[in-house]
Design an enzyme around this catalytic site. Structure first.
Site, short mmCIF file in Angstrom:
data_model
loop_
_atom_site.label_atom_id
_atom_site.label_comp_id
_atom_site.label_asym_id
_atom_site.label_seq_id
_atom_site.Cartn_x
_atom_site.Cartn_y
_atom_site.Cartn_z
N SER A 30 64.19 43.38 -49.86
CA SER A 30 64.82 43.21 -48.54
C SER A 30 63.84 42.83 -47.45
CB SER A 30 65.55 44.49 -48.13
OG SER A 30 64.65 45.58 -48.01
N ASP A 322 65.97 48.81 -38.23
CA ASP A 322 66.77 49.90 -38.76
C ASP A 322 65.81 50.91 -39.38
OD1 ASP A 322 66.09 48.96 -41.33
OD2 ASP A 322 68.05 48.03 -41.68
N HIS A 325 63.50 48.83 -41.98
CA HIS A 325 62.98 47.47 -41.81
C HIS A 325 62.42 47.23 -40.41
CE1 HIS A 325 66.11 47.23 -44.99
NE2 HIS A 325 65.15 46.56 -45.59
#
Length: 348
Positions: A30, A322, A325
């Site tokens: 991610s 978040d 991240h």
């Protein structure tokens, strides 16, 4: 006159970069997924607001950020387009992918068991997708031109955090098989095999990405707080990241000796990331303890959505977007640092 000379020099430099690096090809999780997970049956997606609100057109592309991810900035630094499209994104075709393509999948890792946790693309499948891409590129451009692109392209890899945080420390199976040092060695062997496979497929310029101080992610700081350790980084997790990075660095040295004609670099974000977390104000941030999205303590993916009223108005004030991240601004700072100190070596 001086301005014109400087301007001409800049243009020459940009064109020089463009002529040396024809494409950026991305593998990982991610931290670099550009939207491949949008097309999977998994809960780990980010193709909805407020993700992407600072991306071009305010579009939620599936990047786990308010804007661009590191590989987007790196592509731009190499003189290519300012973002790398996801391989599964139907908005792009081979003319787009000829200068950059992303095979990454949020939630994956070196370990196949990691990708199983949230039903995402395992690393071996990312490589199979790359093989498919090679065939399509050759059909589109012809063998000679395609092979030149594939051999001169920069290959960026970024993964490993999920192997520890979403697999080893969360589930019991790998902990029954390995202590943490053994698990690191297990992952390094997979990384070695992966790089050698890329090399066998024609890759010559490769960046192996290291781990950030993963104990300082807001999610881990929240966990530390909940068990009574205060809102501090998890020092044990950071030690594991440092040790793993050391092993990856040694692997890169070994592979450069073994793989003739290769140029492999180790892109280690740990120190610059740690500096930002320790003193966010020095980089123009207000906080690194919580993230922009909602409370910023545990939200990621569907828990960070447009219906939550608490998301911050200015992500540039936050180190993290978040709970897992970095914000786009953090991604930019780290990427530019890595390009200047490590990745620019792939130009020579």
């Amino acid at each position: 006159m001086i301005f014109l000379i400087v301007f001409a020099f800049i243009i020459i430099q940009i064109n020089t970069i463009e002529s040396k690096i024809p494409a950026v090809i991305v593998f990982g999780d991610s931290s670099v997924d550009a939207g491949n997970n949008n097309h999977l049956q998994t809960v780990l997606k980010s193709n909805f607001k407020p993700y992407g609100r600072d991306f071009y057109g305010g579009k939620a592309t599936g990047r786990f950020s308010n804007g661009r991810v590191p590989t987007d900035f790196i592509s731009e630094s190499f003189g290519l387009r300012p973002f790398v499209p996801a391989y599964f994104d139907p908005a792009y075709n081979m003319s787009d992918f000829a200068t950059g393509v992303c095979f990454a999948s949020a939630g994956t890792g070196y370990d196949n068991a990691t990708s199983d946790v949230l039903s995402v693309i395992p690393l071996w499948k990312e490589v199979e997708n790359y093989k498919e891409y090679q065939k399509k590129l050759r059909a589109y451009l012809g063998d000679q031109k395609a092979n030149t692109i594939l051999s001169e392209a920069v290959y960026l890899t970024s993964m490993g955090t999920n192997d520890f945080l979403e697999n080893y420390y969360t589930l019991q199976n790998r902990r029954r098989q390995y202590n943490v040092t053994q698990y690191q060695d297990f992952l390094v062997k997979i990384a070695e095999s992966f790089i050698k496979q890329l090399y066998s497929l024609g890759a010559r310029k490769i960046s192996l990405g290291g781990l950030p101080p993963m104990g300082c992610l807001p999610l881990e700081r929240t966990t530390s707080f909940m068990i009574g350790n205060g809102n501090k980084c998890n020092a044990d997790y950071n030690k594991v990241a440092l040790a793993f990075n050391g092993k990856l660095g040694r692997l890169v040295t070994q592979l450069n000796r073994e793989l003739s004609g290769s140029k492999i670099v180790f892109s280690n974000p740990y120190m610059i990331f740690q500096q930002i977390v320790r003193k966010p104000s020095a980089y123009g941030f207000e906080t690194a303890a919580v993230a922009c999205c909602s409370t910023g303590l545990f939200e990621m993916g569907y828990m960070c959505d447009q219906y939550n009223p608490f998301t911050c108005s200015d992500a540039n004030k936050y180190v993290f977007w978040d709970s897992f991240h970095p914000s786009e601004k953090t991604n930019r700072i780290i990427s530019q640092h890595l390009f200047k100190t490590v990745l620019s070596k792939l130009l020579s």
